[in-house]
Write a protein that holds these residues in place. Structure first.
Motif, PDB file in Angstrom:
ATOM      1  N   LEU A 181      51.651 -76.321  49.323  1.00 17.19           N
ATOM      2  CA  LEU A 181      52.726 -76.005  49.074  1.00 17.19           C
ATOM      3  C   LEU A 181      52.867 -74.969  47.867  1.00 17.19           C
ATOM      4  CD1 LEU A 181      55.186 -79.500  49.540  1.00 17.19           C
ATOM      5  CD2 LEU A 181      54.003 -77.639  51.256  1.00 17.19           C
ATOM      6  N   VAL A 182      54.157 -74.362  47.476  1.00 10.79           N
ATOM      7  CA  VAL A 182      54.140 -73.510  46.384  1.00 10.79           C
ATOM      8  C   VAL A 182      54.991 -73.952  45.316  1.00 10.79           C
ATOM      9  CG1 VAL A 182      55.266 -71.218  45.965  1.00 10.79           C
ATOM     10  CG2 VAL A 182      54.305 -71.654  48.057  1.00 10.79           C
ATOM     11  N   VAL A 190      60.695 -81.146  47.502  1.00 13.17           N
ATOM     12  CA  VAL A 190      60.364 -79.994  48.295  1.00 13.17           C
ATOM     13  C   VAL A 190      61.482 -79.147  48.862  1.00 13.17           C
ATOM     14  CG1 VAL A 190      58.966 -79.197  50.349  1.00 13.17           C
ATOM     15  CG2 VAL A 190      58.220 -81.175  48.887  1.00 13.17           C
ATOM     16  N   ALA A 191      61.544 -78.053  48.420  1.00 16.62           N
ATOM     17  CA  ALA A 191      62.827 -77.261  48.957  1.00 16.62           C
ATOM     18  C   ALA A 191      62.101 -76.408  50.073  1.00 16.62           C
ATOM     19  CB  ALA A 191      63.253 -76.383  47.534  1.00 16.62           C
ATOM     20  N   GLY A 192      63.189 -75.540  50.631  1.00 13.70           N
ATOM     21  CA  GLY A 192      62.855 -74.634  51.518  1.00 13.70           C
ATOM     22  C   GLY A 192      62.931 -73.318  50.947  1.00 13.70           C
ATOM     23  N   GLY A 193      62.313 -72.424  51.701  1.00 14.76           N
ATOM     24  CA  GLY A 193      61.841 -70.958  51.326  1.00 14.76           C
ATOM     25  C   GLY A 193      60.835 -70.840  50.018  1.00 14.76           C
ATOM     26  N   ALA A 220      57.076 -72.360  55.020  1.00 13.00           N
ATOM     27  CA  ALA A 220      56.976 -72.280  56.231  1.00 13.00           C
ATOM     28  C   ALA A 220      57.524 -73.763  57.130  1.00 13.00           C
ATOM     29  CB  ALA A 220      55.397 -72.319  56.840  1.00 13.00           C
ATOM     30  N   GLY A 221      58.025 -74.357  56.122  1.00  7.28           N
ATOM     31  CA  GLY A 221      58.696 -75.652  56.875  1.00  7.28           C
ATOM     32  C   GLY A 221      57.706 -76.602  57.429  1.00  7.28           C
ATOM     33  N   GLY A 222      56.504 -76.419  56.945  1.00  9.44           N
ATOM     34  CA  GLY A 222      55.476 -77.235  57.773  1.00  9.44           C
ATOM     35  C   GLY A 222      55.378 -79.049  57.704  1.00  9.44           C
ATOM     36  N   LEU A 223      55.989 -79.242  56.465  1.00  9.02           N
ATOM     37  CA  LEU A 223      56.138 -80.817  56.396  1.00  9.02           C
ATOM     38  C   LEU A 223      57.316 -81.131  57.482  1.00  9.02           C
ATOM     39  CD1 LEU A 223      55.002 -82.858  54.820  1.00  9.02           C
ATOM     40  CD2 LEU A 223      56.758 -82.576  53.031  1.00  9.02           C
ATOM     41  N   ASP A 228      65.562 -79.422  51.043  1.00  7.17           N
ATOM     42  CA  ASP A 228      65.915 -78.221  51.619  1.00  7.17           C
ATOM     43  C   ASP A 228      67.239 -77.991  52.201  1.00  7.17           C
ATOM     44  OD1 ASP A 228      65.180 -79.950  53.478  1.00  7.17           O
ATOM     45  OD2 ASP A 228      64.215 -78.612  54.735  1.00  7.17           O
ATOM     46  N   ALA A 229      67.990 -79.216  52.410  1.00 10.30           N
ATOM     47  CA  ALA A 229      69.351 -79.128  52.811  1.00 10.30           C
ATOM     48  C   ALA A 229      70.466 -79.273  51.847  1.00 10.30           C
ATOM     49  CB  ALA A 229      69.552 -79.909  54.103  1.00 10.30           C
TER      50      ALA A 229
END
Length: 243
Positions: free
Chosen positions: A124-125, A170-173, A194-197, A146-147
């Motif tokens: 992740l980033v 873990v956030a999105g983007g 990438a929303g891999g999780l 992320d939501a």
């Protein structure tokens, strides 16, 4: 007047011929040769008399005026009524319980937490836009935010995790959201561009709700809470992460 046939057999003079449909009639010299036919005839006569006797007892013989007997319709009616009564008795007869008491209620077996699967080896980033291997942070309580920001859910997790267990958001983007940390359990904020999780878990994001993942030291997902409402939903599983 009868005439003898070609072999000289025939009725003596003065006696009429036998009916032609009888065919040739041969009278043996020894009467014992007709014993088998005699037994068969007597058997047929006995059977005929027996049938006549039962028909007379049951009233099935025609009446003197030639009209059909009344006993046959009456017999059919009696059989139909008895069959109907037997069926009603079988349906309405009270059935006693085999156990002799109230039915036994079998309780559901206690649910045992089961492992779900391995955590994928994702990078992740981090806050400085550097890759962070997710498995390097285990054991951990991973909150997918992320939501929603869900600061209350993050603070609850940080306040209850055992020592040695990480709290990861873990956030999105690519934007890593800053989250409050505590001295007991620092919170590591990451992003999953990438929303891999979520794709691996087949869990779509729910607006306004976070998702909790509990992962042990070996990388096994021991609990997934798709829509997290309270820390009580996974508190009992936290001890499995510290083991």
């Amino acid at each position: 007047m009868g005439m003898p046939d070609a072999e000289g057999h025939g009725p003596p003079d003065g006696l009429p011929d036998l009916p032609p449909e009888w065919g040739r009639v041969v009278v043996p010299d020894d009467a014992s040769a007709l014993a088998e036919e005699a037994r068969q005839l007597r058997r047929e006569l006995r059977q005929s008399r027996l049938r006549a006797t039962w028909r007379r007892r049951l009233g099935l013989t025609p009446r003197a005026d030639g009209r059909p007997p009344l006993a046959l319709p009456v017999l059919i009616l009696v059989v139909a009524v008895l069959t109907t009564l037997g069926g009603l008795a079988a349906v309405t007869w009270p059935r006693s319980s085999r156990s002799g008491g109230s039915p036994t209620v079998v309780p559901y077996p206690a649910a045992t937490p089961a492992t779900i699967g391995p955590l994928p080896a994702l990078d992740l980033v981090g806050a400085d836009d550097t890759p962070v291997p997710l498995r390097a942070l285990l054991p951990a309580v991973i909150l997918l935010v992320d939501a929603c920001a869900c600061a209350d859910r993050v603070a609850e997790a940080a306040s209850v995790v055992p020592p040695g267990v990480s709290v990861v958001t873990v956030a999105g983007g690519r934007d890593v959201r800053p989250v409050p940390s505590t001295a007991r359990a620092p919170v590591r904020a990451l992003a999953d561009p990438a929303g891999g999780l979520r794709a691996y878990l087949h869990l779509p994001a729910r607006p306004g709700a976070a998702t909790a993942l509990l992962v042990d030291r070996e990388g096994t997902l021991v609990r997934v809470v798709p829509v997290l409402n309270s820390v009580e939903e996974y508190r009992v599983d936290l001890a499995r992460l510290a083991g």
